[in-house]
Write a protein that holds these residues in place. Structure first.
Motif, PDB file in Angstrom:
ATOM      1  N   THR A   1      81.682  30.956 101.336  1.00  0.00           N
ATOM      2  CA  THR A   1      80.391  31.364 101.121  1.00  0.00           C
ATOM      3  C   THR A   1      79.820  31.388 102.648  1.00  0.00           C
ATOM      4  O   THR A   1      78.986  32.248 102.996  1.00  0.00           O
ATOM      5  N   PHE A   2      80.356  30.753 103.609  1.00  0.00           N
ATOM      6  CA  PHE A   2      79.849  30.901 104.849  1.00  0.00           C
ATOM      7  C   PHE A   2      81.255  30.760 105.786  1.00  0.00           C
ATOM      8  O   PHE A   2      82.008  29.761 105.464  1.00  0.00           O
TER       9      PHE A   2
ATOM     10  N   GLN B   1      82.412  30.979 109.986  1.00  0.00           N
ATOM     11  CA  GLN B   1      81.849  30.848 111.577  1.00  0.00           C
ATOM     12  C   GLN B   1      82.941  30.927 112.605  1.00  0.00           C
ATOM     13  O   GLN B   1      83.874  29.813 112.262  1.00  0.00           O
TER      14      GLN B   1
ATOM     15  N   GLN C   1      82.588  26.986 104.960  1.00  0.00           N
ATOM     16  CA  GLN C   1      82.086  26.327 103.814  1.00  0.00           C
ATOM     17  C   GLN C   1      82.784  27.186 102.416  1.00  0.00           C
ATOM     18  O   GLN C   1      82.335  28.369 102.413  1.00  0.00           O
TER      19      GLN C   1
ATOM     20  N   GLU D   1      79.843  35.057 112.743  1.00  0.00           N
ATOM     21  CA  GLU D   1      79.315  34.340 111.501  1.00  0.00           C
ATOM     22  C   GLU D   1      79.058  35.537 110.369  1.00  0.00           C
ATOM     23  O   GLU D   1      78.695  36.336 110.546  1.00  0.00           O
ATOM     24  N   ARG D   2      79.471  34.912 109.335  1.00  0.00           N
ATOM     25  CA  ARG D   2      79.681  35.635 108.062  1.00  0.00           C
ATOM     26  C   ARG D   2      79.027  34.804 106.930  1.00  0.00           C
ATOM     27  O   ARG D   2      79.578  33.746 106.911  1.00  0.00           O
ATOM     28  N   GLY D   3      78.262  35.430 106.095  1.00  0.00           N
ATOM     29  CA  GLY D   3      77.589  34.689 105.042  1.00  0.00           C
ATOM     30  C   GLY D   3      76.516  33.960 105.302  1.00  0.00           C
ATOM     31  O   GLY D   3      75.852  33.966 106.356  1.00  0.00           O
ATOM     32  N   SER D   4      75.962  33.076 104.500  1.00  0.00           N
ATOM     33  CA  SER D   4      74.790  32.149 104.850  1.00  0.00           C
ATOM     34  C   SER D   4      75.273  30.806 104.318  1.00  0.00           C
ATOM     35  O   SER D   4      75.843  30.376 103.468  1.00  0.00           O
ATOM     36  N   ARG D   5      74.619  29.840 105.231  1.00  0.00           N
ATOM     37  CA  ARG D   5      75.129  28.309 104.997  1.00  0.00           C
ATOM     38  C   ARG D   5      74.453  27.936 103.586  1.00  0.00           C
ATOM     39  O   ARG D   5      73.316  28.298 103.394  1.00  0.00           O
ATOM     40  N   GLY D   6      74.958  27.037 102.815  1.00  0.00           N
ATOM     41  CA  GLY D   6      74.636  26.545 101.640  1.00  0.00           C
ATOM     42  C   GLY D   6      74.293  25.179 101.618  1.00  0.00           C
ATOM     43  O   GLY D   6      74.471  24.482 102.627  1.00  0.00           O
TER      44      GLY D   6
END
Length: 700
Positions: free
Chosen positions: A353-354, A356, A408, A371-376
């Motif tokens: 999901t995230f 880095q 993550q 960085e790819r995705g977003s922190r959950g």
């Protein structure tokens, strides 16, 4: 009468032998051993039969309890017959069967004696009912034996059939003529003897391997035993009702048998009911166990399917990584290649999901970050935070100290998480490999440039070393120069000062390689500057020390040097030595190390002085001035190695076939041969000077 007594005596001996077989197999509990019990029973039956033949009435009466021991022993042997674990009889059954046998015998004997009052007469029903008590459990055992396999079944069948034959013979005792009975007894004795002898060690067979199987087989045995008990009860009842000829004492005995039979049937039925409940409980446990195993198998199949999917996914990632590793990469395209690799991994890993990835310094400074995705929400995700060392010697933007990774994932399975962690390590290895490839290619480029520059430096330095032979009146000079690397720290030169003087210089800078070669090159310029105003070797060394001391002290290096000036007018050699090895002097009259004083090396003391030595050249001779690399070949005793040089060179000079022109050639070849034979660990330089006694004769 005599033959019967002889037969029973022989049978008693056979019974003793059979009983002793239990000791042969080292059985600790003999009352649970079939051979011991049947051996005792056989001895008791023979004794009882002998007593029954006696004309004395009380001895005939004594034969009855002795015969009872026979039936009790054989009954006990049937209860402990070596069968499977589930077919062993309970202790209560043995007690009831034994009580039934004893009570029946006692009632029949007592009532018979009270009724008939006949001396020596024994009740015939006793033999029939006693044999009947033994045949019924023997038949039950026969059904169990039929379930066995191999030699275990054969041996036990043989023993059981021999036992049944003996029981049948005892039942025929009251109604068979003595001549026939003797042969029947003899056959039964022989069968029992060989059956026990071939039985071997009596072991309980372990057939039931699970609790359910054990209970099921035991319940099956219990049902067979109940059927046999019911058959015995019905048989006794039928005999009691349907046979009016049975005497009164026989009816009382049969009645006692019916009473004990009812008790035995009741207890057997109750035990079977308990076994049934236990079997049902075990079956339910077994069913639950199978259900759990089925669930585990289904779960494992599900995990296996997931693993197969992950395997295919990760195989694609590894192939993609290999393709990236085969691409040409340099510092200009490095970040682009890393981005493409990270994009491939992020798109392929469904649980990610995230992500880095960063290149960091030792102090934590970030040189580059992706960085790819977003922190959950952190509580519902699995975190991976790891880093790998790229280089411990470097810490720059091009070659960082660490490559770090933070990710993550949405997995909750620990095994899946550990697998993801392993593949993140693979990604770090690939990124690290790309960076090191750039470094290695850059280093290879720099190494190529350096090799080119070092080759140029070697050519420049070699140009400073005289290659051509110097020939003047009374003197010839040659050089041998062999650096250990591309360039060396040795310096050899001969400089013509004027028509009278020629200066020879041999120097050795401490260490070797490029720093030493730079200093060696500087010696040439400094020496020529000093020779503009000085020609005496001691003064030359003092002025060179003053010129070079500051630079040498800063670099913590020093120089050993020997300066020799040849005076062609007076045909002599002036020498001064600054920490340099003493030269070798060779002539027809003298071969030795030239003893000349000297001072410390250049650069060690600012105001060093150097003694001046004068050597008159009155004979044909050779002088070899060398650096310490010539004798420093890893040997511990350099003095003895130097003596070997003197011996070898002296042998060349003593060769009568040498002409004056050939000597220096042979010496030069000898020096080259010796230096190439040994392992070189330092730069080697040799200056070869050949003198003639007559200075007015030019050396050709």
């Amino acid at each position: 009468m005599i033959w019967e007594a002889l037969l029973y005596g022989l049978g008693s001996g056979g019974g003793v032998y059979i009983a002793l077989l239990s000791n042969k197999w080292k059985k600790t509990k003999q009352w649970e051993d079939v051979s011991f019990l049947q051996g005792i029973g056989l001895v008791a039956w023979c004794i009882g039969s002998v007593l029954a033949l006696s004309p004395v009435w009380w001895m005939q009466k004594l034969s009855l309890p002795v015969s009872l021991i026979t039936y009790a022993s054989f009954l006990r042997s049937l209860h402990v017959f070596p069968l499977a674990t589930h077919a062993t009889s309970g202790r209560w059954k043995m007690i009831i069967d034994t009580l039934a046998l004893v009570v029946t015998f006692a009632l029949m004997v007592v009532i018979h004696d009270l009724t008939y009052q006949a001396e020596g007469h024994s009740p015939a029903m006793m033999y029939w009912q006693g044999g009947f008590y033994l045949l019924l459990p023997a038949f039950s055992i026969f059904l169990i034996i039929r379930q066995l396999q191999g030699t275990a079944r054969l041996k036990r069948e043989r023993l059981l059939l021999s036992t049944i034959l003996f029981i049948a013979v005892t039942m025929m005792t009251p109604m068979v003529p003595s001549s026939v009975l003797i042969w029947c007894v003899l056959v039964s004795f022989v069968c029992l003897f060989f059956a026990h002898r071939g039985l071997g060690q009596q072991q309980i067979l372990h057939i039931a391997k699970t609790e359910y199987r054990y209970l099921f087989e035991r319940q099956k045995f219990g049902k067979q035993d109940a059927i046999i008990s019911q058959f015995m009860l019905l048989s006794i009842t039928f005999a009691l009702v349907g046979i009016p000829q049975i005497p009164y004492y026989g009816r009382v005995g049969l009645g006692a048998g019916i009473l004990f039979g009812l008790v035995r049937v009741y207890l057997t039925t109750r035990e079977n009911r308990i076994l049934m409940n236990q079997t049902l409980v075990a079956a339910s446990h077994l069913e639950q166990k199978y259900e759990n195993q089925l669930e585990q198998i289904q779960l494992q199949n599900k995990k296996l399917s997931q693993v197969l999917g992950l395997k295919q996914n990760y195989e694609y990632l590894l192939l993609a990584s290999n393709e990236q590793s085969l691409r040409e990469v340099n510092y200009e395209t490095l970040q682009q290649v890393i981005e493409e690799l990270v994009d491939t991994w992020f798109a392929r890993m469904d649980t990610l999901t995230f992500f880095q990835l960063s290149l960091e310094s030792k102090s934590g400074e970030v040189y580059f970050r992706l960085e790819r995705g977003s922190r959950g929400y952190s509580g519902s995700l699995h975190h991976v935070n790891t880093r790998m060392i790229v280089s411990e010697q470097r810490d720059t933007a091009l070659v960082p100290r660490y490559v770090s990774l933070f990710a993550q994932t949405s997995v909750v399975d620990q095994g899946h998480a550990e697998l993801d962690h392993s593949f993140f390590q693979v990604l770090l290895v690939n990124v690290r490999g790309l960076i090191l490839r750039c470094l290695h290619e850059h280093q290879a480029l720099e190494l190529g440039v350096m090799e080119t520059e070092m080759g140029l430096a070697r050519r420049i330095q070699s140009m400073l070393i005289p290659k051509e032979e110097l020939i003047i009146k009374g003197l010839r000079a040659r050089t041998v120069y062999a650096p250990i690397t591309y360039v060396g720290g040795d310096y050899v030169d001969y400089i013509r000062i004027d028509d009278r003087y020629v200066c020879f210089i041999v120097a050795d800078v401490s260490g070797h390689g490029l720093p030493a070669s730079l200093l060696a090159t500087g010696i040439s310029s400094a020496a020529r500057a000093v020779l503009q105003t000085s020609w005496s070797p001691d003064v030359i060394l003092e002025r060179l020390n003053q010129l070079l001391y500051e630079n040498l002290s800063k670099t913590r290096l020093f120089i050993t040097m020997m300066v020799a000036c040849y005076d062609s007018y007076e045909h002599k050699l002036l020498l001064s030595r600054a920490g340099h090895p003493k030269p070798l002097y060779l002539s027809t009259t003298r071969q030795s190390v030239l003893d000349c004083r000297g001072g410390v090396g250049l650069g060690l003391l600012p105001d060093s002085t150097y003694p001046l030595e004068e050597v008159l050249l009155k004979e044909d001779a050779m002088l070899l001035i060398y650096t310490d690399g010539l004798v420093n070949t890893g040997r511990k005793d350099a003095f003895h190695y130097l003596q070997q040089w003197l011996g070898g060179l002296s042998a060349l000079l003593d060769d009568p076939g040498n002409t004056n022109d050939e000597v220096i050639d042979r010496v030069e070849s000898y020096v080259w041969g010796m230096t190439r034979r040994e392992k070189q660990i330092d730069d080697i330089s040799v200056l070869i000077l050949q003198f003639q006694s007559d200075p007015h004769t030019k050396v050709q």
